[in-house]
Design a protein around this motif. Structure first.
Motif, PDB file in Angstrom:
ATOM      1  N   PHE A 103      41.127  13.776  42.216  1.00  0.00           N
ATOM      2  CA  PHE A 103      41.472  14.653  43.328  1.00  0.00           C
ATOM      3  C   PHE A 103      42.608  15.614  42.954  1.00  0.00           C
ATOM      4  CE2 PHE A 103      39.383  11.249  45.812  1.00  0.00           C
ATOM      5  CZ  PHE A 103      38.463  12.028  46.474  1.00  0.00           C
ATOM      6  N   PHE A 104      43.351  15.324  41.886  1.00  0.00           N
ATOM      7  CA  PHE A 104      44.391  16.263  41.444  1.00  0.00           C
ATOM      8  C   PHE A 104      43.796  17.583  40.947  1.00  0.00           C
ATOM      9  CE2 PHE A 104      47.427  12.628  41.226  1.00  0.00           C
ATOM     10  CZ  PHE A 104      48.463  13.220  41.926  1.00  0.00           C
ATOM     11  N   PRO A 105      42.729  17.592  40.108  1.00  0.00           N
ATOM     12  CA  PRO A 105      42.109  18.883  39.771  1.00  0.00           C
ATOM     13  C   PRO A 105      41.582  19.630  40.986  1.00  0.00           C
ATOM     14  CG  PRO A 105      41.435  17.216  38.191  1.00  0.00           C
ATOM     15  CD  PRO A 105      42.184  16.497  39.272  1.00  0.00           C
ATOM     16  N   LEU A 106      41.062  18.877  41.987  1.00  0.00           N
ATOM     17  CA  LEU A 106      40.636  19.545  43.216  1.00  0.00           C
ATOM     18  C   LEU A 106      41.819  20.166  43.945  1.00  0.00           C
ATOM     19  CD1 LEU A 106      37.999  17.010  44.616  1.00  0.00           C
ATOM     20  CD2 LEU A 106      37.570  19.336  43.810  1.00  0.00           C
ATOM     21  N   LEU A 107      42.930  19.454  43.952  1.00  0.00           N
ATOM     22  CA  LEU A 107      44.149  20.022  44.534  1.00  0.00           C
ATOM     23  C   LEU A 107      44.576  21.267  43.764  1.00  0.00           C
ATOM     24  CD1 LEU A 107      46.590  19.938  46.454  1.00  0.00           C
ATOM     25  CD2 LEU A 107      47.675  18.319  44.842  1.00  0.00           C
ATOM     26  N   GLY A 108      44.405  21.235  42.422  1.00  0.00           N
ATOM     27  CA  GLY A 108      44.717  22.411  41.614  1.00  0.00           C
ATOM     28  C   GLY A 108      43.842  23.597  41.981  1.00  0.00           C
ATOM     29  N   LEU A 109      42.556  23.364  42.229  1.00  0.00           N
ATOM     30  CA  LEU A 109      41.664  24.444  42.659  1.00  0.00           C
ATOM     31  C   LEU A 109      42.140  25.073  43.962  1.00  0.00           C
ATOM     32  CD1 LEU A 109      38.161  22.867  41.919  1.00  0.00           C
ATOM     33  CD2 LEU A 109      39.133  24.865  40.802  1.00  0.00           C
ATOM     34  N   ALA A 110      42.457  24.228  44.935  1.00  0.00           N
ATOM     35  CA  ALA A 110      42.921  24.735  46.231  1.00  0.00           C
ATOM     36  C   ALA A 110      44.229  25.490  46.086  1.00  0.00           C
ATOM     37  CB  ALA A 110      43.069  23.589  47.218  1.00  0.00           C
ATOM     38  N   THR A 111      45.123  24.961  45.237  1.00  0.00           N
ATOM     39  CA  THR A 111      46.413  25.630  45.026  1.00  0.00           C
ATOM     40  C   THR A 111      46.227  26.983  44.360  1.00  0.00           C
ATOM     41  OG1 THR A 111      47.479  23.469  44.813  1.00  0.00           O
ATOM     42  CG2 THR A 111      48.698  25.382  44.012  1.00  0.00           C
ATOM     43  N   GLY A 112      45.366  27.043  43.337  1.00  0.00           N
ATOM     44  CA  GLY A 112      45.105  28.317  42.670  1.00  0.00           C
ATOM     45  C   GLY A 112      44.465  29.346  43.579  1.00  0.00           C
ATOM     46  N   ALA A 113      43.700  28.889  44.562  1.00  0.00           N
ATOM     47  CA  ALA A 113      43.069  29.821  45.491  1.00  0.00           C
ATOM     48  C   ALA A 113      44.058  30.400  46.490  1.00  0.00           C
ATOM     49  CB  ALA A 113      41.935  29.119  46.243  1.00  0.00           C
ATOM     50  N   VAL A 115      47.929  30.196  46.167  1.00  0.00           N
ATOM     51  CA  VAL A 115      49.210  30.687  45.646  1.00  0.00           C
ATOM     52  C   VAL A 115      48.971  31.896  44.750  1.00  0.00           C
ATOM     53  CG1 VAL A 115      51.278  30.089  44.331  1.00  0.00           C
ATOM     54  CG2 VAL A 115      50.158  28.361  45.765  1.00  0.00           C
ATOM     55  N   ARG A 116      49.799  32.912  44.892  1.00  0.00           N
ATOM     56  CA  ARG A 116      49.702  34.137  44.102  1.00  0.00           C
ATOM     57  C   ARG A 116      51.065  34.506  43.532  1.00  0.00           C
ATOM     58  NH1 ARG A 116      45.084  33.207  44.817  1.00  0.00           N
ATOM     59  NH2 ARG A 116      43.393  34.627  45.421  1.00  0.00           N
ATOM     60  N   GLY A 117      51.046  35.412  42.586  1.00  0.00           N
ATOM     61  CA  GLY A 117      52.283  36.006  42.092  1.00  0.00           C
ATOM     62  C   GLY A 117      53.090  35.093  41.186  1.00  0.00           C
ATOM     63  N   VAL A 157      42.928  28.952  36.217  1.00  0.00           N
ATOM     64  CA  VAL A 157      41.658  29.663  36.056  1.00  0.00           C
ATOM     65  C   VAL A 157      41.128  30.139  37.404  1.00  0.00           C
ATOM     66  CG1 VAL A 157      39.243  29.393  35.372  1.00  0.00           C
ATOM     67  CG2 VAL A 157      41.057  28.475  33.918  1.00  0.00           C
ATOM     68  N   THR A 158      41.235  29.301  38.424  1.00  0.00           N
ATOM     69  CA  THR A 158      40.788  29.719  39.759  1.00  0.00           C
ATOM     70  C   THR A 158      41.564  30.935  40.234  1.00  0.00           C
ATOM     71  OG1 THR A 158      40.182  27.456  40.352  1.00  0.00           O
ATOM     72  CG2 THR A 158      40.556  28.999  42.162  1.00  0.00           C
ATOM     73  N   ALA A 159      42.888  30.903  40.072  1.00  0.00           N
ATOM     74  CA  ALA A 159      43.707  32.044  40.500  1.00  0.00           C
ATOM     75  C   ALA A 159      43.336  33.304  39.723  1.00  0.00           C
ATOM     76  CB  ALA A 159      45.186  31.720  40.307  1.00  0.00           C
ATOM     77  N   ALA A 160      43.096  33.170  38.409  1.00  0.00           N
ATOM     78  CA  ALA A 160      42.750  34.335  37.593  1.00  0.00           C
ATOM     79  C   ALA A 160      41.406  34.934  38.015  1.00  0.00           C
ATOM     80  CB  ALA A 160      42.717  33.940  36.117  1.00  0.00           C
ATOM     81  N   ILE A 161      40.417  34.064  38.240  1.00  0.00           N
ATOM     82  CA  ILE A 161      39.092  34.553  38.631  1.00  0.00           C
ATOM     83  C   ILE A 161      39.133  35.230  39.989  1.00  0.00           C
ATOM     84  CG2 ILE A 161      36.758  33.832  39.266  1.00  0.00           C
ATOM     85  CD1 ILE A 161      36.950  31.693  37.112  1.00  0.00           C
ATOM     86  N   LEU A 162      39.837  34.615  40.936  1.00  0.00           N
ATOM     87  CA  LEU A 162      39.896  35.211  42.271  1.00  0.00           C
ATOM     88  C   LEU A 162      40.693  36.507  42.264  1.00  0.00           C
ATOM     89  CD1 LEU A 162      40.342  32.099  44.589  1.00  0.00           C
ATOM     90  CD2 LEU A 162      38.273  33.190  43.735  1.00  0.00           C
ATOM     91  N   ALA A 163      41.775  36.555  41.466  1.00  0.00           N
ATOM     92  CA  ALA A 163      42.537  37.802  41.367  1.00  0.00           C
ATOM     93  C   ALA A 163      41.683  38.906  40.759  1.00  0.00           C
ATOM     94  CB  ALA A 163      43.793  37.577  40.530  1.00  0.00           C
ATOM     95  N   LEU A 164      40.885  38.561  39.742  1.00  0.00           N
ATOM     96  CA  LEU A 164      39.989  39.550  39.138  1.00  0.00           C
ATOM     97  C   LEU A 164      38.943  40.023  40.137  1.00  0.00           C
ATOM     98  CD1 LEU A 164      39.012  41.094  36.647  1.00  0.00           C
ATOM     99  CD2 LEU A 164      37.647  39.087  36.028  1.00  0.00           C
TER     100      LEU A 164
END
Length: 376
Positions: A103-113, A115-117, A157-164
């Motif tokens: 569940f920690f990687p899932l938490l990482g996905l949610a966090t990357g989606a 948090v920005r900057g 990676v989630t943050a990078a993809i969504l930012a792109l």
């Protein structure tokens, strides 16, 4: 009541092509191991684990869908939900370990989606350290690397993809806006050209028609000559309008000066035309030709002048056009008039256009362009 559509930046991305909340839902399958543990009786107090799993999934789904709408992604409620999700993840992982660590990687996905900057890196690094520490508690050193790197990379990676994806969406919106601006600019160009073309042409036709009517009783041949001129002017106007529609009209200043001389003479105004200096570029000739056309049209319509002077001079630094009449001092420089549109055209080319009462009597128009516009 008519409903106003929300701005494009406040809408979730569509399901086709661009990512959306559904994109991150399949990752919930990482929690199937925990579900299996509950049903196989490998989880102490399974009702607590089941409740925690329900809370985790509910928060995760809510967060990832809110993350794709900027207005809700930055809302305090979303940050609070993410903090609660982190607390639930930590509690479940500490209590059960094993498959619950995923569940920690899932938490990482949610966090990357969400948090920005500049906060993204520190938050993900801290979250990865916590995940690694919990994994070490249950699995020892051998279980640290997978959870630590999985948590960190999933968020980054989630943050990078969504930012792109957001950047691509913004570029598309910018392209659409530029296309709309180009259409508006073309409409403005056409309206100006049509005003200048028809205003001048119709004024000359009216003047020649009046002349033909006055002289017809005493000199029919001269009246027929005026009518022939009207026919020629009408045909030429049709050609010029077609050229204006296609955007290829480049008016020759020499032709405009000849037309101005003929139109002024037909209106009973004595013309005086002089030109000095080197040849001008087609663009400069076109701009000055529009000024001559509009100013002469105004003089014929409004001035009641007996004389109109047109002077073109090209020096090393500036090209200057001065049109002066000795009429009643009535011009056409009010907002929305032809001279206002020409002022904008010359300003775009680095020039100026001024219209106002002449020093002694009448009305004067002065147009200036930089000399580098005269180079072909």
């Amino acid at each position: 009541m008519t409903k106003t559509a929300a701005p494009a930046t406040d809408r979730p991305r569509g399901p086709l092509g661009a990512p959306n909340g559904f994109t991150l839902l399949p990752w919930l399958l990482l929690g199937m191991g925990a579900v299996s543990n509950i049903f196989q009786g490998q989880t102490p107090q399974p009702w607590i684990g089941g409740l925690g799993l329900l809370v985790f999934n509910s928060l995760y789904i809510s967060i990832v869908f809110r993350a794709f709408v900027p207005a809700t992604r930055d809302a305090p409620s979303t940050r609070i939900s993410l903090a609660v999700l982190a607390a639930v993840t930590l509690a479940l992982a500490l209590a059960y370990g094993d498959s619950w660590l995923l569940f920690f990687p899932l938490l990482g996905l949610a966090t990357g989606a969400v948090v920005r900057g500049r906060w993204l890196g520190p938050v993900m690094f801290g979250l990865a350290l916590v995940a690694g520490a919990v994994a070490w508690r249950h699995e020892g050193w051998g279980g640290i690397s997978g959870i630590l790197y999985g948590t960190f990379l999933s968020g980054m990676v989630t943050a990078a993809i969504l930012a792109l994806a957001e950047t691509v969406a913004e570029l598309r919106e910018t392209r659409q806006e530029l296309a709309r601006a180009a259409v508006e600019q073309e409409r403005l160009r056409f309206s100006r050209d049509l005003h200048d073309l028809l205003g001048h042409t119709l004024s000359v036709i009216v003047v020649k028609s009046e002349a033909a009517r006055r002289i017809a009783p005493r000199d029919m041949d001269a009246a027929v000559a005026q009518i022939v001129d009207i026919e020629s002017i009408g045909r030429q106007a049709l050609v010029e309008i077609r050229e204006a529609v296609t955007g290829y009209r480049e008016s020759s200043l020499t032709d405009e000066l000849d037309r101005a001389r003929a139109a002024l003479t037909a209106a009973g105004i004595e013309p005086s035309v002089s030109r000095s200096g080197p040849p001008l570029s087609p663009r400069t000739e076109a701009l000055l030709g529009w000024v001559v056309r509009e100013s002469v049209t105004n003089a014929i319509r409004h001035s009641g002048a007996a004389h109109c002077s047109i002077q073109v001079s090209a020096a090393d630094e500036r090209i200057r056009l001065v049109i002066t009449d000795d009429g009643a001092g009535v011009g056409s420089a009010a907002p929305g008039s032809g001279l206002t549109g020409l002022t904008e055209r010359l300003a775009a080319a680095g020039g100026t256009l001024r219209g106002g009462p002449a020093p002694r009597r009448g009305f004067r128009v002065v147009a200036e362009l930089p000399a580098d516009e005269s180079t072909g």
